[in-house]
Each structure stands twice: as C-alpha cells, then as structure tokens.
Design an enzyme around this catalytic site. Structure first.
Site, PDB file in Angstrom:
ATOM      1  N   CYS A   1      -3.784  -3.551   4.177  1.00 26.75           N
ATOM      2  CA  CYS A   1      -2.931  -4.658   4.639  1.00 26.75           C
ATOM      3  C   CYS A   1      -3.353  -6.001   4.062  1.00 26.75           C
ATOM      4  CB  CYS A   1      -2.940  -4.723   6.161  1.00 26.75           C
ATOM      5  SG  CYS A   1      -2.510  -3.160   6.924  1.00 26.75           S
TER       6      CYS A   1
ATOM      7  N   ASN B   1       4.537  -2.679  12.577  1.00 23.82           N
ATOM      8  CA  ASN B   1       3.508  -3.014  11.589  1.00 23.82           C
ATOM      9  C   ASN B   1       4.105  -2.880  10.191  1.00 23.82           C
ATOM     10  OD1 ASN B   1       1.176  -3.509  10.181  1.00 23.82           O
ATOM     11  ND2 ASN B   1       0.040  -1.735  10.957  1.00 23.82           N
TER      12      ASN B   1
ATOM     13  N   HIS C   1      -3.345 -10.783  11.767  1.00 20.10           N
ATOM     14  CA  HIS C   1      -2.720  -9.529  11.316  1.00 20.10           C
ATOM     15  C   HIS C   1      -2.339  -8.738  12.571  1.00 20.10           C
ATOM     16  CE1 HIS C   1      -1.912  -5.779   9.404  1.00 20.10           C
ATOM     17  NE2 HIS C   1      -2.930  -5.180   9.990  1.00 20.10           N
TER      18      HIS C   1
ATOM     19  N   LYS D   1      -6.603  -8.868  21.500  1.00 16.44           N
ATOM     20  CA  LYS D   1      -8.033  -8.530  21.375  1.00 16.44           C
ATOM     21  C   LYS D   1      -8.695  -9.482  20.379  1.00 16.44           C
ATOM     22  CE  LYS D   1      -7.434  -3.467  21.868  1.00 16.44           C
ATOM     23  NZ  LYS D   1      -8.176  -3.016  23.030  1.00 16.44           N
TER      24      LYS D   1
ATOM     25  N   GLU E   1       0.843  -1.192   0.000  1.00 16.46           N
ATOM     26  CA  GLU E   1       0.000   0.000   0.000  1.00 16.46           C
ATOM     27  C   GLU E   1       0.879   1.242   0.000  1.00 16.46           C
ATOM     28  OE1 GLU E   1      -1.745  -1.241   3.933  1.00 16.46           O
ATOM     29  OE2 GLU E   1      -1.680   0.914   4.230  1.00 16.46           O
TER      30      GLU E   1
HETATM   31  N1  CAA Z   1       0.267   1.586  30.885  1.00 17.90           N
HETATM   32  C1  CAA Z   1      -0.303   0.468  30.350  1.00 17.90           C
HETATM   33  N2  CAA Z   1      -1.318   0.508  29.462  1.00 17.90           N
HETATM   34  C2  CAA Z   1      -1.782   1.723  29.099  1.00 17.90           C
HETATM   35  C3  CAA Z   1      -1.243   2.916  29.614  1.00 17.90           C
HETATM   36  C4  CAA Z   1      -0.172   2.820  30.548  1.00 17.90           C
HETATM   37  N3  CAA Z   1       0.411   3.900  31.066  1.00 17.90           N
HETATM   38  N4  CAA Z   1      -1.911   3.949  29.055  1.00 17.90           N
HETATM   39  C5  CAA Z   1      -2.838   3.428  28.211  1.00 17.90           C
HETATM   40  N5  CAA Z   1      -2.765   2.081  28.245  1.00 17.90           N
HETATM   41  C6  CAA Z   1      -3.545   1.109  27.464  1.00 17.90           C
HETATM   42  C7  CAA Z   1      -4.992   1.486  27.283  1.00 17.90           C
HETATM   43  O1  CAA Z   1      -5.769   1.066  28.402  1.00 17.90           O
HETATM   44  C8  CAA Z   1      -5.349   0.744  26.014  1.00 17.90           C
HETATM   45  O2  CAA Z   1      -5.562  -0.615  26.292  1.00 17.90           O
HETATM   46  P1  CAA Z   1      -6.815  -1.403  25.645  1.00 17.90           P
HETATM   47  O3  CAA Z   1      -6.696  -1.258  24.159  1.00 17.90           O
HETATM   48  O4  CAA Z   1      -6.655  -2.794  26.122  1.00 17.90           O
HETATM   49  O5  CAA Z   1      -8.037  -0.717  26.160  1.00 17.90           O
HETATM   50  C9  CAA Z   1      -4.054   0.809  25.205  1.00 17.90           C
HETATM   51  O6  CAA Z   1      -3.020   1.142  26.133  1.00 17.90           O
HETATM   52  C10 CAA Z   1      -4.068   1.886  24.124  1.00 17.90           C
HETATM   53  O7  CAA Z   1      -4.448   3.093  24.715  1.00 17.90           O
HETATM   54  P2  CAA Z   1      -5.405   4.103  23.943  1.00 17.90           P
HETATM   55  O8  CAA Z   1      -6.608   3.380  23.442  1.00 17.90           O
HETATM   56  O9  CAA Z   1      -5.619   5.306  24.808  1.00 17.90           O
HETATM   57  O10 CAA Z   1      -4.433   4.447  22.747  1.00 17.90           O
HETATM   58  P3  CAA Z   1      -4.524   5.567  21.676  1.00 17.90           P
HETATM   59  O11 CAA Z   1      -5.894   6.118  21.550  1.00 17.90           O
HETATM   60  O12 CAA Z   1      -3.441   6.548  21.964  1.00 17.90           O
HETATM   61  O13 CAA Z   1      -4.125   4.787  20.337  1.00 17.90           O
HETATM   62  C11 CAA Z   1      -4.571   3.214  18.580  1.00 17.90           C
HETATM   63  C12 CAA Z   1      -4.318   3.406  20.092  1.00 17.90           C
HETATM   64  C13 CAA Z   1      -5.948   3.752  18.249  1.00 17.90           C
HETATM   65  C14 CAA Z   1      -4.482   1.728  18.280  1.00 17.90           C
HETATM   66  C15 CAA Z   1      -3.483   3.995  17.800  1.00 17.90           C
HETATM   67  O14 CAA Z   1      -2.203   3.487  18.094  1.00 17.90           O
HETATM   68  C16 CAA Z   1      -3.699   3.954  16.291  1.00 17.90           C
HETATM   69  O15 CAA Z   1      -4.467   4.726  15.727  1.00 17.90           O
HETATM   70  N6  CAA Z   1      -2.954   3.034  15.591  1.00 17.90           N
HETATM   71  C17 CAA Z   1      -3.045   2.902  14.131  1.00 17.90           C
HETATM   72  C18 CAA Z   1      -4.297   2.178  13.681  1.00 17.90           C
HETATM   73  C19 CAA Z   1      -4.255   0.700  13.966  1.00 17.90           C
HETATM   74  O16 CAA Z   1      -3.213   0.092  14.135  1.00 17.90           O
HETATM   75  N7  CAA Z   1      -5.446   0.090  14.007  1.00 17.90           N
HETATM   76  C20 CAA Z   1      -5.548  -1.342  14.228  1.00 17.90           C
HETATM   77  C21 CAA Z   1      -6.757  -1.945  13.558  1.00 17.90           C
HETATM   78  S1  CAA Z   1      -6.773  -1.533  11.815  1.00 17.90           S
HETATM   79  C22 CAA Z   1      -5.579  -2.568  11.138  1.00 17.90           C
HETATM   80  O17 CAA Z   1      -5.173  -3.511  11.742  1.00 17.90           O
HETATM   81  C23 CAA Z   1      -5.040  -2.220   9.790  1.00 17.90           C
HETATM   82  C24 CAA Z   1      -3.661  -1.644   9.964  1.00 17.90           C
HETATM   83  O18 CAA Z   1      -2.678  -2.364   9.982  1.00 17.90           O
HETATM   84  C25 CAA Z   1      -3.527  -0.196  10.096  1.00 17.90           C
END
Ligand code: CAA
Length: 393
Positions: A115, A284, A239, A248, A83
């Site tokens: 992906c 990733n 993935h 998850k 991609e």
């Molecule tokens: N210590 C331990 N854990 C902590 C913590 C700390 N100090 N602070 C936060 N956490 C935990 C949270 O509780 C959360 O856990 P859960 O998911 O189990 O609830 C985890 O850390 C992540 O925290 P947030 O949800 O607050 O994280 P965020 O909003 O900053 O971002 C994300 C997370 C949305 C995945 C972001 O990294 C993102 O946008 N990533 C890119 C998109 C992606 O990878 N999506 C995956 C599905 S799509 C796909 O798979 C296609 C692809 O390849 C892109």
C-alpha cells in the site's frame, strides 16, 4: 528554500458495484456488528472484469484533467502506485501514458510496495519538482488497486477497489507538502504478501496490525525529530485498511505524545473521522487508501481547514511507512467544491452477495485468458472507460 510544492487536484474512480457489509456478514453467519462496529466498515466496492487497475486508474486521471483544467501536455512524470498490476514487466504507467495521451518527453514507471506505492510516487514527484528536474512541468501520480482476499476469510470484509489520481505541481491549490520533512520507517516483515500467480493476497492479519502500529511509531517518532516543531496538526489522515485501524493508529500516535486512550478517542471524532467517509463507502484500495482519506477530508472540510496543517501517514506491508505533513491551501474550499470529489460514487449500485461471488469466480479465470495485444487491449479498456463513466461525452 524549496518552492511551494504539493497536491493541486485530486480525483477518484470507483467500480460500479459495491457489497453492503451487513448482507455479507449475514451470508457468512457473522454478527453484522463485527463488521460495522468491530472493523468500522460499511461497504466494499467490487470490480467487474473491465474494472481493472488500468481502467480505474485511467478513469481517475481523465476525471482529474477534466475537473482541474490541467492538460496531459503539462505532465513530465507519471507514476502509478499499484500492487495489483496487470503485467509483471510492462508498467501500468505505460498503459496510462497511451490512454491519456501524455507527452513522449515523460518519465513513466510503476511503483510497487504494497500500500506504500502511491506514497512512493507522490514523494518522488515532490522531490522531482524540488530538484529542478520538472522545469515547470507537473506530475501525475495514480494509485489504483483491486483488493482481494479469499472468500470467507477474516480479510474478506476489508476488500475494496478504486483509484485516486493526484496532480502534483508547484503552487498547489489543495495541499502544500512540507518538502524534505518526512519521518520514515522500514523493516523486513511478512505481514501481507501476494506470491506470483496469486490473485488473492495472503495475510497474517493480527500480526499485520501490529506491524502497522510499530511502523507508525517509528515513522512518527522520526517525523517529530525532523518536523515536529511547527503548528499542531489540525487533522491526521491514516492509511485505512478498515476504519477501526485508523482509530487504533490515532490512539497509538497520541500515546506517544502522552495522551490517554480516552483523550485520543475524543479527538478522533474531530481530527480523524471526517477522513473516513469515503473509505467506509469504498473499502480498502491499498495504494490509494490514504489519499481516499485525504479526499474525504477535503470533500468534507477543505474550506474550514484553509491555512491549517494536516498529518498524513502511509503504511505499506513488507514494510515501509512514512509520516509527513502538509498545509491546506488558502483557496482549497472552492477548488475542492469544483472538483466534485465524491461524484463518481453517485452511479454505484448494491450487488447481492451471489453477484459478488460470481464476479470473484470470474476473476479466477481472468489471468488465464489470452491477453489481447497492444492496441486491441488498450481499445478494450478505452471502451469500458467510456461506457461506465461516460467521460467522453
Ligand atoms: N460486535 C462488535 N465488535 C466485534 C464483534 C461484534 N459482534 N465481534 C468482534 N468484534 C471486534 C473485536 O473485538 C475486534 O476489535 P478490536 O480490534 O478493537 O480488538 C474487531 O471486531 C475485529 O475482530 P477480530 O480481531 O476477531 O477480527 P478477525 O480476526 O476476524 O480479523 C483482521 C480482523 C485481522 C483485521 C482481518 O480483517 C484481516 O486480516 N484484514 C486484512 C489485513 C489488514 O487489513 N491489516 C491491517 C494492517 S496491514 C495494512 O494496513 C496494509 C493493508 O492495507 C493490507
């Protein structure tokens, strides 16, 4: 009855540099435990200008030929899933065709579906062989990407870069794919996308996680209907955009089988964790992420898993997902050992956050540089390939 078809060999290529995510968290003022435990990430590979999806893909494929003993002359189909292609029209597969010296009687094309492009390539290669079109020839499927989100964004710690090359043929030595028995799911969603001329992906992060889980439910449900009656799955590779997503996914899938979250977490250590080593060291790599997970599993456990059935789940935003299964070959342990799957990581070194940010600034200009034409472009890539993996020696 189909002939036995699947993955005969696998090889990786990774950039020279990675960023340690503890250092990145500290630089961004975030508790490192969020990246390490919350997301399940440790390092992310970062690409220099000469480490684009073409050089990474060519390096992975050259290593595949060298380690497996196969020859470019055996290939009748070459698909590149990416991609982050370098051209809107000319497919990455054409560059690889030239760099690898593939035969002229070879179908080459690029598969783009976020992906999912690598899986689209793999399953098409399997069907190409099953249909009889291959006439004894093998397919080369290369998954190659450089994942970029904006600096400082929530997606930043989930970047990575690298390529996985798969040799797909009859009588495969590593994983025999269950032909015609896949579970599929598709839906038009805007969870992750990259508009034309954007170097960095845009993502609705939390929504993308939900889309992934919905797609898993759809694909796994479909797979259970078509193929679920066989042996239990000894391992499942998902993935892996980041390690926590695989956890998850495993909970979500096993809940469909009636298991509790606690039971899913207990089985996770055995059934999923061995597949997360390479993703946690590289990050990733989009199209290649599922195959990096499979490479990890084979690297760690191929011998112990000989004869056993493994599940594979591929998700591509936008979205399309497929769940399918394969059986580890009776000699897979010896084959995986000879492939030295994780050896390309040996020469990698840690870059500082400042170095990483400077590389990313350079990226912004990369597409605006006048592109070298044809042979000159290929030669530039060939040089970088030789220099950084020393593959010509
Ligand atoms: N210590 C331990 N854990 C902590 C913590 C700390 N100090 N602070 C936060 N956490 C935990 C949270 O509780 C959360 O856990 P859960 O998911 O189990 O609830 C985890 O850390 C992540 O925290 P947030 O949800 O607050 O994280 P965020 O909003 O900053 O971002 C994300 C997370 C949305 C995945 C972001 O990294 C993102 O946008 N990533 C890119 C998109 C992606 O990878 N999506 C995956 C599905 S799509 C796909 O798979 C296609 C692809 O390849 C892109």
């Amino acid at each position: 009855d189909f002939p036995r078809i699947g993955i005969d060999a696998i090889a990786l290529a990774v950039p020279r540099r990675f960023v340690d995510l503890t250092e990145l968290a500290e630089a961004r003022g975030i508790a490192p435990s969020k990246y390490l435990t919350g997301l399940g990430t440790r390092r992310m590979a970062i690409a220099a200008p000469d480490e684009d999806p073409i050089t990474l893909g060519a390096n992975a494929a050259r290593r595949l030929f060298q380690r497996s003993g196969a020859s470019p002359a055996d290939i009748g189909l070459c698909v590149v899933g990416t991609e982050t292609a370098v051209d809107h029209a000319k497919p990455a597969a054409s560059f690889l065709h030239g760099l690898l010296g593939l035969p002229s009687a070879c179908r080459v094309f690029e598969a783009k579906h976020a992906c999912f492009g690598g899986t689209a390539g793999l399953l098409n290669a399997v069907d190409w062989i099953a249909s009889g079109s291959a006439r004894g020839r093998a397919a080369l499927v290369v998954c190659s990407d450089v994942a970029r989100y904006a600096l400082g964004s929530a997606g930043e710690p989930t970047q990575g870069a690298g390529a996985v090359a798969l040799l797909v043929r009859e009588r495969p030595r590593l994983v025999e794919i269950e032909v015609g028995q896949t579970g599929t799911y598709a839906r038009d969603v805007y969870d992750f996308w990259r508009p034309l001329h954007h170097k960095e992906a845009l993502v609705d992060g939390h929504y993308s996680v939900q889309c992934y889980l919905d797609a898993l439910a759809g694909a796994y449900g479909d797979w259970r209907r078509v193929a679920g009656d066989g042996d239990p799955l000894a391992r499942t590779c998902y993935h892996v955009p980041y390690g926590k997503m695989a956890r998850k996914a495993h909970r979500h899938r096993l809940a469909m089988d009636g298991l509790t979250e606690q039971a899913a977490d207990e089985s996770f250590a055995v059934e999923v964790e061995p597949s997360l080593d390479l993703p946690s060291r590289i990050g990733n790599i989009y199209t290649g992420s599922l195959y990096l997970a499979l490479a990890s599993l084979l690297n760690a456990e191929a011998r112990a898993l000989e004869g056993q059935r493994v599940g594979l789940f591929s998700y591509g935003s936008g979205c399309c997902a497929e769940f399918f299964a394969g059986r580890i070959g009776p000699e897979a342990g010896a084959v995986a050992a000879a492939l030295e799957i994780d050896a390309p990581l040996d020469g990698c070194h840690r870059a500082s956050v400042a170095e990483y940010e400077a590389l990313r600034k350079g990226d912004e200009a990369a597409d605006r540089r006048p592109a070298p034409e044809g042979a000159e472009r290929a030669a530039a890539r060939l040089d970088s390939r030789v220099v950084y993996l020393g593959l010509d020696s």
